[in-house]
Design a protein around this motif. Sequence first.
Motif, PDB file in Angstrom:
ATOM      1  N   THR A   1       0.797  -1.233   0.000  1.00  0.00           N
ATOM      2  CA  THR A   1       0.000   0.000   0.000  1.00  0.00           C
ATOM      3  C   THR A   1       0.827   1.281   0.000  1.00  0.00           C
ATOM      4  N   THR A   2       1.698   1.463   0.997  1.00  0.00           N
ATOM      5  CA  THR A   2       2.423   2.733   1.125  1.00  0.00           C
ATOM      6  C   THR A   2       3.256   3.026  -0.106  1.00  0.00           C
ATOM      7  N   PHE A   3       3.981   2.021  -0.580  1.00  0.00           N
ATOM      8  CA  PHE A   3       4.894   2.247  -1.700  1.00  0.00           C
ATOM      9  C   PHE A   3       4.137   2.370  -3.025  1.00  0.00           C
ATOM     10  N   ILE A   4       3.019   1.654  -3.163  1.00  0.00           N
ATOM     11  CA  ILE A   4       2.185   1.829  -4.357  1.00  0.00           C
ATOM     12  C   ILE A   4       1.653   3.263  -4.403  1.00  0.00           C
ATOM     13  N   LYS A   5       1.112   3.730  -3.279  1.00  0.00           N
ATOM     14  CA  LYS A   5       0.577   5.086  -3.220  1.00  0.00           C
ATOM     15  C   LYS A   5       1.688   6.125  -3.364  1.00  0.00           C
ATOM     16  N   PHE A   6       2.852   5.836  -2.791  1.00  0.00           N
ATOM     17  CA  PHE A   6       3.988   6.753  -2.910  1.00  0.00           C
ATOM     18  C   PHE A   6       4.427   6.851  -4.367  1.00  0.00           C
ATOM     19  N   GLY A   7       4.464   5.705  -5.050  1.00  0.00           N
ATOM     20  CA  GLY A   7       4.814   5.720  -6.464  1.00  0.00           C
ATOM     21  C   GLY A   7       3.808   6.488  -7.290  1.00  0.00           C
ATOM     22  N   GLN A   8       2.521   6.290  -6.997  1.00  0.00           N
ATOM     23  CA  GLN A   8       1.477   7.033  -7.712  1.00  0.00           C
ATOM     24  C   GLN A   8       1.589   8.526  -7.420  1.00  0.00           C
ATOM     25  N   TRP A   9       1.917   8.845  -6.190  1.00  0.00           N
ATOM     26  CA  TRP A   9       2.051  10.248  -5.803  1.00  0.00           C
ATOM     27  C   TRP A   9       3.272  10.872  -6.486  1.00  0.00           C
TER      28      TRP A   9
ATOM     29  N   LEU B   1       9.096   8.270 -14.248  1.00  0.00           N
ATOM     30  CA  LEU B   1       7.736   8.802 -14.186  1.00  0.00           C
ATOM     31  C   LEU B   1       6.791   7.963 -15.044  1.00  0.00           C
ATOM     32  N   LYS B   2       7.223   7.666 -16.248  1.00  0.00           N
ATOM     33  CA  LYS B   2       6.387   6.895 -17.177  1.00  0.00           C
ATOM     34  C   LYS B   2       6.085   5.516 -16.615  1.00  0.00           C
ATOM     35  N   GLU B   3       7.056   4.922 -15.939  1.00  0.00           N
ATOM     36  CA  GLU B   3       6.865   3.573 -15.391  1.00  0.00           C
ATOM     37  C   GLU B   3       5.983   3.600 -14.147  1.00  0.00           C
ATOM     38  N   LEU B   4       6.132   4.648 -13.328  1.00  0.00           N
ATOM     39  CA  LEU B   4       5.314   4.740 -12.116  1.00  0.00           C
ATOM     40  C   LEU B   4       3.829   4.885 -12.445  1.00  0.00           C
ATOM     41  N   GLU B   5       3.522   5.456 -13.598  1.00  0.00           N
ATOM     42  CA  GLU B   5       2.124   5.593 -13.997  1.00  0.00           C
ATOM     43  C   GLU B   5       1.468   4.241 -14.269  1.00  0.00           C
ATOM     44  N   LYS B   6       2.289   3.198 -14.419  1.00  0.00           N
ATOM     45  CA  LYS B   6       1.762   1.859 -14.673  1.00  0.00           C
ATOM     46  C   LYS B   6       1.520   1.067 -13.397  1.00  0.00           C
ATOM     47  N   LEU B   7       1.811   1.679 -12.256  1.00  0.00           N
ATOM     48  CA  LEU B   7       1.653   0.944 -10.996  1.00  0.00           C
ATOM     49  C   LEU B   7       0.251   0.363 -10.868  1.00  0.00           C
ATOM     50  N   GLN B   8       0.175  -0.908 -10.564  1.00  0.00           N
ATOM     51  CA  GLN B   8      -1.107  -1.581 -10.411  1.00  0.00           C
ATOM     52  C   GLN B   8      -1.559  -1.506  -8.960  1.00  0.00           C
ATOM     53  N   ASP B   9      -2.708  -0.872  -8.762  1.00  0.00           N
ATOM     54  CA  ASP B   9      -3.241  -0.683  -7.408  1.00  0.00           C
ATOM     55  C   ASP B   9      -4.064  -1.912  -7.000  1.00  0.00           C
ATOM     56  N   ARG B  10      -3.401  -3.070  -6.998  1.00  0.00           N
ATOM     57  CA  ARG B  10      -4.082  -4.312  -6.641  1.00  0.00           C
ATOM     58  C   ARG B  10      -3.229  -5.089  -5.649  1.00  0.00           C
ATOM     59  N   LEU B  11      -3.882  -5.653  -4.656  1.00  0.00           N
ATOM     60  CA  LEU B  11      -3.200  -6.460  -3.655  1.00  0.00           C
ATOM     61  C   LEU B  11      -3.980  -7.757  -3.462  1.00  0.00           C
ATOM     62  N   PRO B  12      -3.374  -8.765  -2.826  1.00  0.00           N
ATOM     63  CA  PRO B  12      -4.099 -10.009  -2.546  1.00  0.00           C
ATOM     64  C   PRO B  12      -5.361  -9.738  -1.732  1.00  0.00           C
ATOM     65  N   GLU B  13      -6.357 -10.572  -1.923  1.00  0.00           N
ATOM     66  CA  GLU B  13      -7.638 -10.388  -1.242  1.00  0.00           C
ATOM     67  C   GLU B  13      -7.503 -10.535   0.270  1.00  0.00           C
ATOM     68  N   VAL B  14      -8.266  -9.711   0.994  1.00  0.00           N
ATOM     69  CA  VAL B  14      -8.374  -9.846   2.444  1.00  0.00           C
ATOM     70  C   VAL B  14      -9.393 -10.960   2.726  1.00  0.00           C
ATOM     71  N   PRO B  15      -9.098 -11.900   3.628  1.00  0.00           N
ATOM     72  CA  PRO B  15     -10.050 -12.981   3.918  1.00  0.00           C
ATOM     73  C   PRO B  15     -11.399 -12.426   4.373  1.00  0.00           C
ATOM     74  N   PHE B  16     -12.477 -13.122   3.998  1.00  0.00           N
ATOM     75  CA  PHE B  16     -13.820 -12.667   4.341  1.00  0.00           C
ATOM     76  C   PHE B  16     -14.000 -12.548   5.858  1.00  0.00           C
ATOM     77  N   LYS B  17     -13.345 -13.405   6.606  1.00  0.00           N
ATOM     78  CA  LYS B  17     -13.447 -13.356   8.070  1.00  0.00           C
ATOM     79  C   LYS B  17     -13.016 -11.978   8.589  1.00  0.00           C
ATOM     80  N   THR B  18     -11.931 -11.440   8.025  1.00  0.00           N
ATOM     81  CA  THR B  18     -11.441 -10.116   8.441  1.00  0.00           C
ATOM     82  C   THR B  18     -12.399  -9.013   7.991  1.00  0.00           C
TER      83      THR B  18
END
Length: 556
Positions: free
Chosen positions: A72-80, A93-110
């Motif tokens: 999260t922090t580094f993805i958002k930092f890269g986007q920023w 800069l051009k490569e940071l624009e490709k950052l994928q804002d996706r992470l593994p799923e949080v379990p439904f229990k959480t």
Amino acid sequence: MILNIPRQIRKINRLRTIATILVKYQVISISKSISVISPVTLVSRLLDSSNRITKQEDFAVLIRRIFEELGTTFIKFGQWLSVRPDFVSPEILKELEKLQDRLPEVPFKTIKQTIEQETGKSINEIFSQFSQQPISSASIAQVHCGVLKTGEIVAVKVQRPELKKLISVDIDILKTMARWAVRKTPHLALHRFDELLSSFKNTLMEELDFIHESKRQDRMERVLSKMPWVHIPKIYWEYTTKHLIVMQYIEGVKLTQKEYIQNYKGDRNLLGERLNDCVFRSIFEYGFFQSDPHPGNVLIMEESEFAIVDFGMTESLDKVTVNALLKWYYAAIYRDIDMFAETFLKMGTPLAPIDEIEFRNDCIDFIDEIHYQPSSNDISVGNLLEIINHIQYQHKITLPTSFVLLFRTICFWDGTFRYVGVDFDWRKDWGPKLKKLIQSQFLSESVVQDMQKSLLDYKQLISKYPANFQDIVDKIKEGKLKVEIEETSLIKQLTGIQKGLNKLAVSIFVSTIIFGLFYLGRGQGNEFLLQIITSGKELWWIFLLIILMFFYLRKK
């Protein structure tokens, strides 16, 4: 000072995670002990690794992959960072624009636990149905579909757990790295890393507050209410908290579904006009726009309608910024280079001296890229953005974030027009609209409003003047007012100017008297001089001359 032990433990564990990922990408050697790694050694080895990579593009790809895996922090930092072309090189800069804002799923229990903690109710008390499989899973939150007990279908946005703690630790690590880098390379201090990271932290912490996001979403719904073809999800405030948003579920197809877009049955040109109208009016008329559009949060609907479904990032523009943007785009479309360059420098903050000739030439390159393209299909807004990024990076000019975000937003919508097959030329559409808005500023109503505001400011100043003046007089009487000028060079200059003026005044007087004597004695020769000497009543001329010359010599 008592150490925050849990925080220190989290920091150590996080450093190990970062080190493990750097080992994976062969940035640091596995032979080094991960248990004793520190932020300083991490950034040191990262810089060493960058020196080994010959191509800047390869290093940029490496940075992007590491950021994605760090979460999260580094993805958002890269986007920023991707909206800071004054700081980041064009390749990165051009490569940071490709950052994928996706992470593994949080379990439904959480997810279930978070919903129940936030609402104080069991999930079954709120929802008659709730999908355990998420609709999407991004770096900040995960979205599920549900049905309220009252029958409304809703989208439920649930924040990932423990984000604040993780972000605080990551930013501490980034700050340590930044301080070390500045000590190692002093010229980096130009970029003011402490301010940069503090600004990033504030931005990210605000994004974590879902109450703020929901208010922005509500505001956008009101702003665009006059455009019934734009749909903004309604917020269900009774279930919305700082870590949870429950909103209306809108049926639509994401731009990522190419097959649907290719076979779209609606009026494509009408859809394009409506998309453009929404973007233009929200920016230049309302001063409020969604600043992080991407194919995942724009839904295309039937009847040439669409929806915007994510407001984690929005920008509010004040009147000064909107006026500057008006001039900026007007100058670009109508090729007014002076206005464009002037507005650029007025709104920007140079971090280093600017070569004005080179800067102007770069501005001409930008405008010519727009002006000399024969059709909309030949204009690459992405290329225009690259030129702007080049100007900022080359001349170290920091523009307001809203400028860069706005241009990226326009870049996205331009790509969307092409993607849905709309033949749209924003120069021809925006030019007359911008001209009309600029002209409206000189209409009587607008002028009267500005004058009224100025008069109110003056009224406030005048109303406070007697009290402020009386306060100054009281301090003078009490001997409490002391004014000192410490700029010695300024005092010397003022003294020199004063002496020069005195000499000039004396010279004028003396020249006038001498000229007067010569005028009175013209044609009389020595007889006039003898007449003055022998005439007692004329002796005051000589006396005056002596006094003036004495004064002059003394001042000199």
